[in-house]
Design a protein around this motif. Structure first.
Motif, PDB file in Angstrom:
ATOM      1  N   VAL A  42      35.650  48.350  52.002  1.00  0.00           N
ATOM      2  CA  VAL A  42      35.625  49.723  51.481  1.00  0.00           C
ATOM      3  C   VAL A  42      35.145  49.765  50.035  1.00  0.00           C
ATOM      4  CG1 VAL A  42      36.986  51.779  50.975  1.00  0.00           C
ATOM      5  CG2 VAL A  42      37.344  50.548  53.115  1.00  0.00           C
ATOM      6  N   PRO A  43      35.729  48.993  49.098  1.00  0.00           N
ATOM      7  CA  PRO A  43      35.194  49.034  47.726  1.00  0.00           C
ATOM      8  C   PRO A  43      33.773  48.502  47.622  1.00  0.00           C
ATOM      9  CG  PRO A  43      36.863  47.311  47.943  1.00  0.00           C
ATOM     10  CD  PRO A  43      36.938  48.157  49.181  1.00  0.00           C
ATOM     11  N   LEU A  44      33.412  47.546  48.450  1.00  0.00           N
ATOM     12  CA  LEU A  44      32.047  47.029  48.413  1.00  0.00           C
ATOM     13  C   LEU A  44      31.036  48.094  48.831  1.00  0.00           C
ATOM     14  CD1 LEU A  44      32.425  43.409  49.850  1.00  0.00           C
ATOM     15  CD2 LEU A  44      31.894  44.072  47.500  1.00  0.00           C
ATOM     16  N   LEU A  45      31.409  48.876  49.834  1.00  0.00           N
ATOM     17  CA  LEU A  45      30.500  49.898  50.341  1.00  0.00           C
ATOM     18  C   LEU A  45      30.471  51.147  49.467  1.00  0.00           C
ATOM     19  CD1 LEU A  45      31.403  49.556  54.124  1.00  0.00           C
ATOM     20  CD2 LEU A  45      29.206  48.960  53.088  1.00  0.00           C
ATOM     21  N   PRO A  89      35.856  48.776  42.195  1.00  0.00           N
ATOM     22  CA  PRO A  89      36.226  47.388  41.892  1.00  0.00           C
ATOM     23  C   PRO A  89      37.094  46.778  42.997  1.00  0.00           C
ATOM     24  CG  PRO A  89      36.622  48.826  39.997  1.00  0.00           C
ATOM     25  CD  PRO A  89      36.345  49.720  41.165  1.00  0.00           C
ATOM     26  N   PRO A  90      36.665  45.687  43.606  1.00  0.00           N
ATOM     27  CA  PRO A  90      37.453  45.078  44.697  1.00  0.00           C
ATOM     28  C   PRO A  90      38.840  44.631  44.261  1.00  0.00           C
ATOM     29  CG  PRO A  90      35.202  44.247  44.712  1.00  0.00           C
ATOM     30  CD  PRO A  90      35.356  45.017  43.446  1.00  0.00           C
ATOM     31  N   ALA A  91      38.961  44.018  43.066  1.00  0.00           N
ATOM     32  CA  ALA A  91      40.263  43.524  42.616  1.00  0.00           C
ATOM     33  C   ALA A  91      41.254  44.669  42.423  1.00  0.00           C
ATOM     34  CB  ALA A  91      40.099  42.739  41.314  1.00  0.00           C
ATOM     35  N   THR A  92      40.776  45.800  41.929  1.00  0.00           N
ATOM     36  CA  THR A  92      41.643  46.960  41.721  1.00  0.00           C
ATOM     37  C   THR A  92      42.145  47.496  43.054  1.00  0.00           C
ATOM     38  OG1 THR A  92      40.304  47.512  39.783  1.00  0.00           O
ATOM     39  CG2 THR A  92      41.831  49.193  40.569  1.00  0.00           C
ATOM     40  N   ALA A 118      32.396  41.061  44.664  1.00  0.00           N
ATOM     41  CA  ALA A 118      31.435  42.127  44.351  1.00  0.00           C
ATOM     42  C   ALA A 118      29.988  41.668  44.441  1.00  0.00           C
ATOM     43  CB  ALA A 118      31.708  42.681  42.956  1.00  0.00           C
ATOM     44  N   THR A 119      29.750  40.351  44.578  1.00  0.00           N
ATOM     45  CA  THR A 119      28.373  39.856  44.675  1.00  0.00           C
ATOM     46  C   THR A 119      27.813  39.932  46.100  1.00  0.00           C
ATOM     47  OG1 THR A 119      29.097  37.546  45.030  1.00  0.00           O
ATOM     48  CG2 THR A 119      28.722  38.251  42.746  1.00  0.00           C
TER      49      THR A 119
END
Length: 444
Positions: free
Chosen positions: A54-57, A61-64, A338-339
């Motif tokens: 979901v955050p990638l798409l 921020p994925p960590a958040t 995130a990469t």
């Protein structure tokens, strides 16, 4: 454990090391802590791929997102008093509204939409807690719920295509890997097909030179090896309400479905906790949106782990929640996630978005919705076209896109046609399931 018991204080199941055939570890029980910690780690793995997609798409921020999924799970366990085992991961239903809101009002505006949706869900849960779920069933019978879930998934099709075409070879490898893993492997490996497919696609992208690793070194240099996630405050734009409020209908269906599934598997009546589950998910979504995370929902992926292990102990979910929060404290870990390049996301999204859409069809199938009934047929037909084509209606400063309009159309068409049909007897009962007798009568 009484209704006033806290969310912890588990009884040891048997000898704490084994489960007798035909029995299960109840939510208020636990196995020995080493085993419980291992099962908690399995829950982290099960939720990992979907929660990070979901955050990638959406560019968050994925960590958040991971941090708030762990925190949200803790809130859920506390509010449901440890009676409903669940992990709260990122909800796919937010993907389309987040993308649209970010494009028009930035990430802060999108976070405001998440908070509005969470607050609305909390209010629905409060009503359910005191009034029961009967009114929800009348407002959203299976044909309506299925149509809304389906249109949210299919509305995302253009986004999947856009990412797919950035690197079609990598996307094909990712998509093919997900398909093959899901059909070749059973158990936990098969359930992790999307996560494993993304890993294979990521390796392919690295080989093809499509991954930029410089952001990882830069992030660690700027924020250190261990640090809190990046938090962000929301901005509220009330014109975005039309994008986000329809999502609560999906969250309601997911939460109540989760409670009923756990009740069926454990043999316990958990209907009294449906309202609490909705309030907990609503509050977790408000907290996540207030700090920069994605909206949350109860996770079917973790039901798979419980079904496989026969362990429904909420102790394992406390372990999973702390695992998730711990991982979120490593900035380099979030930067690495995130990469993931567009091609990998496109391959995963192609099957993922389709699965979301087909969940709506599954709701129709499981509830035997009768599409020979003109009310049901028209309701679904209008909803899907409005959602897939992304109809948009602008009224002053307010703009309503496919999901909002499709949801409104579903509710209006169904209830208006049902009312007219009931007065004229021009159609059968749309709430009546399609039976084998009806099937035979049609000559099929």
């Amino acid at each position: 454990m009484s209704d006033k018991s806290p969310a912890f204080g588990w009884k040891l199941h048997g000898d704490g090391k084994s489960i007798q055939p035909g029995s299960v570890v109840a939510p208020d029980e636990r196995l020995a802590w080493p085993i419980t910690i291992g099962i908690g780690a399995q829950h982290v793995v099960a939720m990992f791929g979907a929660t990070f997609l979901v955050p990638l798409l959406t560019g968050f921020p994925p960590a958040t997102t991971l941090f708030f999924s762990g925190l949200g799970t803790i809130l859920f366990l506390l509010i449901t008093r440890g009676r409903v085992p669940s992990y709260l991961g990122s909800s796919f239903a937010f993907i389309a509204p987040l993308a649209a809101a970010t494009a028009s009002n930035g990430q802060a505006g999108a976070l405001g939409g998440i908070v509005m949706a969470g607050a609305a869900l909390f209010l629905v849960g409060l009503i359910v807690q005191f009034a029961g779920t009967g009114w929800l069933t009348k407002l959203m019978p299976p044909v309506v719920t299925g149509a809304i879930v389906a249109l949210i998934g299919f509305n995302l099709a253009p986004s999947a295509k856009t990412n797919f075409m950035v690197a079609p070879i990598t996307a094909l490898v990712t998509l093919g890997s997900i398909i093959l893993i899901s059909v070749l492997f059973k158990g936990i490996i098969g359930r992790l097909s999307i996560l494993l497919g993304v890993i294979i696609g990521y390796i392919t992208a690295v080989i093809r030179g499509e991954v930029d690793f410089s952001t990882i070194d830069k992030t660690v240099a700027e924020r250190g090896f261990i640090n809190l996630p990046v938090f962000q405050t929301p901005e509220f734009h009330w014109e975005l309400a039309g994008l986000f409020i329809p999502v609560i209908l999906v969250l309601v269906a997911e939460n109540i479905g989760h409670v009923k599934s756990v009740a069926l598997m454990t043999g316990k009546d958990l209907d009294a906790y449906s309202g609490r589950a909705l309030m907990a998910d609503g509050l977790a979504t408000v907290v996540a949106g207030s700090g920069g995370g994605s909206g949350t929902t109860t996770y079917a992926e973790n039901i798979g782990v419980m079904a496989a292990t026969k362990v429904y102990s909420t102790a394992a979910y406390w372990v999973a929640a702390f695992f998730a929060i711990g991982l979120s404290l490593f900035p380099g870990f979030g930067a690495a996630i995130a990469t993931v390049p567009a091609g990998v996301l496109g391959g995963a999204a192609t099957v993922l978005y389709g699965m979301i859409g087909m969940l709506g069809v599954r709701i129709w199938s499981e509830n035997r919705v009768d599409f020979s009934n003109q009310v049901n047929l028209t309701t679904a037909a209008v909803a899907l076209i409005v959602g897939i084509a992304d109809f948009t209606w602008t009224f002053g400063e307010l703009s309503f896109a496919g999901i909002a309009l499709g949801t409104a159309a579903t509710l209006i068409v169904f209830h208006l046609m049902s009312f007219i049909a009931s007065k004229t007897k021009a159609a059968g009962d749309p709430l009546k399931p399609f039976t084998d007798k009806d099937h035979d009568a049609l000559g099929h």
